[in-house]
Design an enzyme around this catalytic site. Structure first.
Site, mmCIF file in Angstrom:
data_model
loop_
_atom_site.group_PDB
_atom_site.id
_atom_site.type_symbol
_atom_site.label_atom_id
_atom_site.label_comp_id
_atom_site.label_asym_id
_atom_site.label_seq_id
_atom_site.Cartn_x
_atom_site.Cartn_y
_atom_site.Cartn_z
ATOM 1 N N SER A 1 0.821 -1.201 0.000
ATOM 2 C CA SER A 1 0.000 0.000 0.000
ATOM 3 C C SER A 1 0.860 1.259 0.000
ATOM 4 O O SER A 1 1.918 1.317 0.643
ATOM 5 C CB SER A 1 -0.914 0.007 1.230
ATOM 6 O OG SER A 1 -1.607 1.228 1.337
ATOM 7 N N TYR B 1 -2.039 5.861 -5.109
ATOM 8 C CA TYR B 1 -3.055 6.886 -5.273
ATOM 9 C C TYR B 1 -2.392 8.021 -6.037
ATOM 10 O O TYR B 1 -1.526 8.721 -5.480
ATOM 11 C CB TYR B 1 -3.542 7.415 -3.925
ATOM 12 C CG TYR B 1 -4.338 6.455 -3.089
ATOM 13 C CD1 TYR B 1 -5.682 6.222 -3.360
ATOM 14 C CD2 TYR B 1 -3.767 5.807 -1.990
ATOM 15 C CE1 TYR B 1 -6.438 5.353 -2.578
ATOM 16 C CE2 TYR B 1 -4.500 4.943 -1.205
ATOM 17 C CZ TYR B 1 -5.831 4.712 -1.501
ATOM 18 O OH TYR B 1 -6.576 3.853 -0.720
ATOM 19 N N HIS C 1 -13.172 -1.514 -3.224
ATOM 20 C CA HIS C 1 -12.361 -0.974 -2.122
ATOM 21 C C HIS C 1 -12.782 -1.581 -0.779
ATOM 22 O O HIS C 1 -12.760 -0.917 0.260
ATOM 23 C CB HIS C 1 -12.477 0.549 -2.069
ATOM 24 C CG HIS C 1 -11.237 1.244 -1.599
ATOM 25 N ND1 HIS C 1 -10.449 2.007 -2.427
ATOM 26 C CD2 HIS C 1 -10.633 1.292 -0.387
ATOM 27 C CE1 HIS C 1 -9.427 2.507 -1.743
ATOM 28 N NE2 HIS C 1 -9.521 2.081 -0.500
ATOM 29 N N THR D 1 -5.087 2.866 -7.817
ATOM 30 C CA THR D 1 -6.440 2.903 -7.259
ATOM 31 C C THR D 1 -7.202 4.070 -7.869
ATOM 32 O O THR D 1 -6.789 5.225 -7.745
ATOM 33 C CB THR D 1 -6.385 3.029 -5.731
ATOM 34 O OG1 THR D 1 -5.763 1.843 -5.192
ATOM 35 C CG2 THR D 1 -7.776 3.162 -5.145
ATOM 36 N N LYS E 1 -7.151 -0.533 -10.293
ATOM 37 C CA LYS E 1 -7.901 -1.138 -9.186
ATOM 38 C C LYS E 1 -9.122 -0.284 -8.868
ATOM 39 O O LYS E 1 -8.993 0.916 -8.610
ATOM 40 C CB LYS E 1 -7.022 -1.254 -7.939
ATOM 41 C CG LYS E 1 -7.696 -1.902 -6.743
ATOM 42 C CD LYS E 1 -6.753 -1.964 -5.556
ATOM 43 C CE LYS E 1 -7.354 -2.726 -4.392
ATOM 44 N NZ LYS E 1 -8.532 -2.035 -3.822
#
Length: 370
Positions: free
Chosen positions: A124, A149, A264, A175, A240
């Site tokens: 992440s 992100y 999510h 994402t 994603k």
């Protein structure tokens, strides 16, 4: 989220073998007893009334497996190919934030377990251990992908990508379902708006100032940014957060290498469909041009089998990894991956499939109400 400087990653302590593991749910129950209630709510919770969160798991109850018999085949072969690499099973570790809230060794412990299993860990952007330390933690090394992100500051975004590339990450998981944060009532009620002292989002460190930036959700994110990413990195790009088949077709048109069907974990738009319910239409839209992955609600080997039969090449697991880490540390994550591998092999044997490619849509009955 960010906070004061993190402590050095603790060394692994010698521990006795963990007790046997029979169900993923056992890890969740154990983790809930161990976790700080505020952190437990962060990991467990979803957006709004948590309808999508609940649907991710209950949706699998509506899919019935129609087995084939008398196929022989002997031992199961769970290997798959992704981006030119052979993985030992079609199970990846999806990105989840803040592993050091679950266990002192955090993402390091997770990476060691994933390295032992030989599969992929998607690290992440909100990891509480820097990507360089995660990459150097496992022996054998874990296959790492990096979750991004995209930030409005393109220069900073490029620097994060360069860090991931230098650390040996083999794909970029972008994402795209988070133009703003979902409203998570549990966190608001608990006042969980920042990390505690000793934890921070280590991958958000500014390369010039050394300070840790906040992750910015960018409502201006569009397909032009995906094109910019395609020009910025040579890594395979996985989008994603794809649920709509039209977006899956656009992903193919924009040169994306794979899509990950995901809501999510029910933490963004409450009322969105369960990931597995959105999967067949996305698979049809892609038409085999790029791989389709799925996460959300995977708890048993039969869930994995159903997702593969519906067209996913592989599945990701998120919350179960956090529960395993909180409950038993690195050994717990190893047990979890071993359990899912064994459950999938058994389910495939009972369904008459030797390898994942043998699982087809005709082996799943039409969705029944649950």
């Amino acid at each position: 989220m960010s906070s004061v400087p993190a402590q050095a990653t603790p060394r692994r302590a010698a521990t006795a073998d963990p007790p046997p593991l029979y169900r993923v749910d056992d890890l969740e129950a154990e983790a809930r007893r161990r976790l700080d209630p505020v952190h437990r709510d962060f990991f467990a919770g979803g957006a709004g009334d948590e309808r999508t969160l609940r649907a991710n798991e209950t949706a699998f109850d509506g899919y019935r497996i129609l087995p084939r018999v008398l196929r022989g085949g002997g031992e199961r072969d769970l290997r798959i190919e992704l981006f030119g690499e052979t993985l030992p099973m079609p199970v990846l570790v999806s990105p989840t934030a803040f592993h050091r809230l679950a266990h002192p060794q955090g993402e390091v412990a997770t990476a060691r377990a994933v390295g032992a299993a030989g599969t992929v860990m998607v690290v992440s952007m909100a990891a509480t251990t820097p990507i360089e330390a995660v990459a150097g933690a496992a022996d054998p090394p874990a296959r790492l992908w990096f979750q991004l992100y995209p930030q409005p500051d393109l220069g900073f975004t490029a620097s994060v990508i360069r860090r991931a590339e230098a650390a040996g990450c083999r794909a970029l998981v972008v994402t795209v379902d988070s133009p703003v944060f979902g409203r998570r009532d549990r966190d608001l009620r608990n006042g969980f708006l920042d990390l505690p002292p000793g934890c921070r989002c280590e991958n958000m460190r500014d390369p010039e100032s050394g300070r840790v930036r906040d992750i910015v959700m960018d409502a201006t994110l569009d397909w032009a940014r995906i094109e910019w990413l395609r020009e910025t990195t040579r890594l395979p790009i996985v989008l994603k957060g794809i649920l709509h088949p039209a977006d899956a077709r656009l992903a193919v048109e924009h040169g994306v290498d794979a899509v990950l069907v995901s809501n999510h974990g029910g933490r963004q738009l409450d009322g969105a469909p369960a990931s597995v319910d959105a999967l067949p239409a996305v698979v049809a839209a892609v038409g085999g041009r790029i791989p389709v992955l799925l996460d959300g609600g995977i708890r048993r080997g039969t869930d994995i089998l159903a997702a593969l039969a519906l067209g996913a090449v592989a599945v990701g697991i998120g919350r179960p990894v956090v529960w395993a880490l909180a409950a038993r540390g690195e050994p717990g994550v190893r047990q979890l991956l071993d359990l899912l591998r064994a459950e999938l092999a058994r389910a495939m044997t009972l369904a008459g499939a030797v390898r994942p490619a043998d699982l087809t849509r005709e082996m799943i009955l039409d969705r029944v109400p649950v």
